[in-house]
Design a protein around this motif. Structure first.
Motif, mmCIF file in Angstrom:
data_model
loop_
_atom_site.group_PDB
_atom_site.id
_atom_site.type_symbol
_atom_site.label_atom_id
_atom_site.label_comp_id
_atom_site.label_asym_id
_atom_site.label_seq_id
_atom_site.Cartn_x
_atom_site.Cartn_y
_atom_site.Cartn_z
ATOM 1 N N TYR A 127 12.459 62.338 68.549
ATOM 2 C CA TYR A 127 12.708 60.902 68.626
ATOM 3 C C TYR A 127 11.519 60.128 68.053
ATOM 4 C CZ TYR A 127 13.768 56.343 70.688
ATOM 5 O OH TYR A 127 14.017 55.016 70.881
ATOM 6 N N ARG A 128 10.337 60.502 68.491
ATOM 7 C CA ARG A 128 9.150 59.788 68.012
ATOM 8 C C ARG A 128 8.861 60.083 66.546
ATOM 9 N NH1 ARG A 128 4.953 59.448 73.049
ATOM 10 N NH2 ARG A 128 6.259 58.051 74.289
ATOM 11 N N ALA A 129 9.121 61.305 66.122
ATOM 12 C CA ALA A 129 8.885 61.641 64.709
ATOM 13 C C ALA A 129 9.872 60.907 63.807
ATOM 14 C CB ALA A 129 9.002 63.143 64.505
ATOM 15 N N LEU A 130 11.108 60.831 64.242
ATOM 16 C CA LEU A 130 12.143 60.198 63.419
ATOM 17 C C LEU A 130 11.952 58.685 63.308
ATOM 18 C CD1 LEU A 130 14.713 60.626 61.775
ATOM 19 C CD2 LEU A 130 16.015 60.380 63.889
ATOM 20 N N PHE A 131 11.611 58.050 64.429
ATOM 21 C CA PHE A 131 11.489 56.588 64.410
ATOM 22 C C PHE A 131 10.062 56.110 64.167
ATOM 23 C CE2 PHE A 131 15.445 57.333 66.722
ATOM 24 C CZ PHE A 131 16.296 56.593 65.924
ATOM 25 N N GLY A 132 9.087 57.005 64.294
ATOM 26 C CA GLY A 132 7.710 56.679 63.944
ATOM 27 C C GLY A 132 7.076 55.573 64.749
ATOM 28 N N HIS A 133 7.583 55.310 65.947
ATOM 29 C CA HIS A 133 7.065 54.185 66.731
ATOM 30 C C HIS A 133 5.900 54.560 67.647
ATOM 31 C CE1 HIS A 133 9.704 56.183 69.554
ATOM 32 N NE2 HIS A 133 9.093 55.545 70.523
ATOM 33 N N ALA A 134 5.670 55.866 67.876
ATOM 34 C CA ALA A 134 4.591 56.282 68.766
ATOM 35 C C ALA A 134 4.193 57.717 68.464
ATOM 36 C CB ALA A 134 5.031 56.164 70.226
ATOM 37 N N VAL A 135 2.932 57.993 68.635
ATOM 38 C CA VAL A 135 2.412 59.353 68.506
ATOM 39 C C VAL A 135 2.570 60.024 69.864
ATOM 40 C CG1 VAL A 135 0.316 60.695 68.097
ATOM 41 C CG2 VAL A 135 0.792 58.683 66.704
ATOM 42 N N THR A 136 2.898 61.296 69.867
ATOM 43 C CA THR A 136 3.045 62.037 71.112
ATOM 44 C C THR A 136 1.729 62.743 71.405
ATOM 45 O OG1 THR A 136 5.374 62.386 70.580
ATOM 46 C CG2 THR A 136 4.445 63.745 72.323
ATOM 47 N N SER A 137 1.076 62.312 72.477
ATOM 48 C CA SER A 137 -0.227 62.876 72.828
ATOM 49 C C SER A 137 -0.069 64.184 73.597
ATOM 50 C CB SER A 137 -1.013 61.878 73.682
ATOM 51 O OG SER A 137 -0.414 61.764 74.963
ATOM 52 N N ASP A 138 -1.151 64.954 73.659
ATOM 53 C CA ASP A 138 -1.150 66.188 74.446
ATOM 54 C C ASP A 138 -0.826 65.893 75.908
ATOM 55 O OD1 ASP A 138 -1.763 67.663 72.220
ATOM 56 O OD2 ASP A 138 -3.833 68.095 72.808
ATOM 57 N N ASP A 139 -1.345 64.786 76.415
ATOM 58 C CA ASP A 139 -1.083 64.417 77.808
ATOM 59 C C ASP A 139 0.408 64.156 78.033
ATOM 60 O OD1 ASP A 139 -2.104 63.823 80.462
ATOM 61 O OD2 ASP A 139 -1.565 61.731 80.027
ATOM 62 N N GLU A 140 1.054 63.491 77.073
ATOM 63 C CA GLU A 140 2.496 63.233 77.197
ATOM 64 C C GLU A 140 3.311 64.517 77.102
ATOM 65 O OE1 GLU A 140 3.133 58.760 75.520
ATOM 66 O OE2 GLU A 140 2.511 60.293 74.089
ATOM 67 N N VAL A 141 2.862 65.436 76.260
ATOM 68 C CA VAL A 141 3.536 66.733 76.171
ATOM 69 C C VAL A 141 3.460 67.438 77.512
ATOM 70 C CG1 VAL A 141 3.420 69.039 75.145
ATOM 71 C CG2 VAL A 141 3.202 67.018 73.691
ATOM 72 N N GLU A 142 2.267 67.506 78.087
ATOM 73 C CA GLU A 142 2.109 68.149 79.388
ATOM 74 C C GLU A 142 2.955 67.453 80.441
ATOM 75 O OE1 GLU A 142 -1.846 68.994 80.683
ATOM 76 O OE2 GLU A 142 -2.428 69.757 78.716
ATOM 77 N N GLN A 143 2.971 66.142 80.439
ATOM 78 C CA GLN A 143 3.762 65.388 81.421
ATOM 79 C C GLN A 143 5.249 65.700 81.264
ATOM 80 O OE1 GLN A 143 2.235 63.800 83.787
ATOM 81 N NE2 GLN A 143 4.056 63.084 84.791
ATOM 82 N N ALA A 144 5.737 65.785 80.031
ATOM 83 C CA ALA A 144 7.149 66.114 79.800
ATOM 84 C C ALA A 144 7.470 67.520 80.290
ATOM 85 C CB ALA A 144 7.480 65.979 78.305
ATOM 86 N N VAL A 145 6.593 68.481 79.983
ATOM 87 C CA VAL A 145 6.807 69.859 80.432
ATOM 88 C C VAL A 145 6.839 69.920 81.954
ATOM 89 C CG1 VAL A 145 5.758 72.163 80.559
ATOM 90 C CG2 VAL A 145 5.887 70.955 78.362
ATOM 91 N N TYR A 146 5.885 69.296 82.605
ATOM 92 C CA TYR A 146 5.830 69.349 84.064
ATOM 93 C C TYR A 146 6.989 68.601 84.717
ATOM 94 C CZ TYR A 146 1.541 71.903 83.968
ATOM 95 O OH TYR A 146 0.617 72.885 83.760
ATOM 96 N N THR A 147 7.439 67.527 84.115
ATOM 97 C CA THR A 147 8.590 66.812 84.649
ATOM 98 C C THR A 147 9.827 67.707 84.629
ATOM 99 O OG1 THR A 147 7.695 64.667 83.987
ATOM 100 C CG2 THR A 147 10.075 64.792 84.334
ATOM 101 N N LEU A 148 10.046 68.392 83.516
ATOM 102 C CA LEU A 148 11.188 69.303 83.419
ATOM 103 C C LEU A 148 11.035 70.502 84.364
ATOM 104 C CD1 LEU A 148 11.898 69.264 79.606
ATOM 105 C CD2 LEU A 148 13.362 68.386 81.413
ATOM 106 N N LEU A 149 9.827 71.021 84.465
ATOM 107 C CA LEU A 149 9.615 72.200 85.311
ATOM 108 C C LEU A 149 9.808 71.905 86.798
ATOM 109 C CD1 LEU A 149 6.653 74.033 83.585
ATOM 110 C CD2 LEU A 149 9.065 74.663 83.638
ATOM 111 N N ARG A 150 9.570 70.690 87.192
ATOM 112 C CA ARG A 150 9.810 70.342 88.610
ATOM 113 C C ARG A 150 11.262 70.640 88.994
ATOM 114 N NH1 ARG A 150 5.743 67.791 91.239
ATOM 115 N NH2 ARG A 150 4.198 66.760 89.957
ATOM 116 N N GLY A 151 12.173 70.447 88.056
ATOM 117 C CA GLY A 151 13.575 70.720 88.328
ATOM 118 C C GLY A 151 14.001 72.137 87.997
ATOM 119 N N ALA A 152 13.239 72.824 87.158
ATOM 120 C CA ALA A 152 13.640 74.152 86.698
ATOM 121 C C ALA A 152 12.937 75.299 87.424
ATOM 122 C CB ALA A 152 13.374 74.278 85.195
ATOM 123 N N ALA A 153 11.786 75.034 87.999
ATOM 124 C CA ALA A 153 10.993 76.097 88.615
ATOM 125 C C ALA A 153 11.562 76.537 89.955
ATOM 126 C CB ALA A 153 9.545 75.636 88.799
#
Length: 132
Positions: free
Chosen positions: A82-108
């Protein structure tokens, strides 16, 4: 859980200008073979890397048995795409970690245990300070 695979995904897409990605995607619109080649070249390798990480977590019993193995990589990648296609924001390492942990809360199976294993493996408890 280590986020290296998804960070690789981010790195690949951040190097590409959003206009280029949009143009490439548009050029594939009416040609299924071109679209298949485009996806195989650009999306499949990083998706496979994320899939390997998930397969390992599933094999070790860290993720619930009912987790949709095909959907998780797409959920993680959606932020990147989404961010790469629309170019409106850079995805930081912190946001990547936050996304992974948000998903893992439901999957773990046991989220706190998974975070503890990750801390020991990474050797840096500061990375996951907000997930204690």
């Amino acid at each position: 859980m280590r986020c290296d695979a998804i960070k690789l995904y981010v790195s690949a897409f951040q190097r590409m200008p959003s206009e280029a990605l949009a143009s490439l995607l548009a050029d594939c619109g009416d040609d299924p073979q071109r679209r298949e080649s485009f996806v195989a070249a650009l999306f499949d390798p990083p998706r496979a890397a994320v899939g390997q990480v998930l397969d390992g977590a599933l094999a070790r019993g860290y993720l619930r048995d009912d987790v949709d193995r095909g959907l998780l990589p797409d959920l993680l990648a959606s932020l990147v795409h989404y961010r790469a296609l629309f170019g409106h924001a850079v995805t930081s390492d912190d946001e990547v970690e936050q996304a992974v942990y948000t998903l893992l809360r439901g999957a773990a199976v046991d989220y706190p245990k998974l975070v503890e294993i990750s801390r020991k493996k990474d050797g840096d408890p500061r990375i996951h300070h907000r997930h204690a």
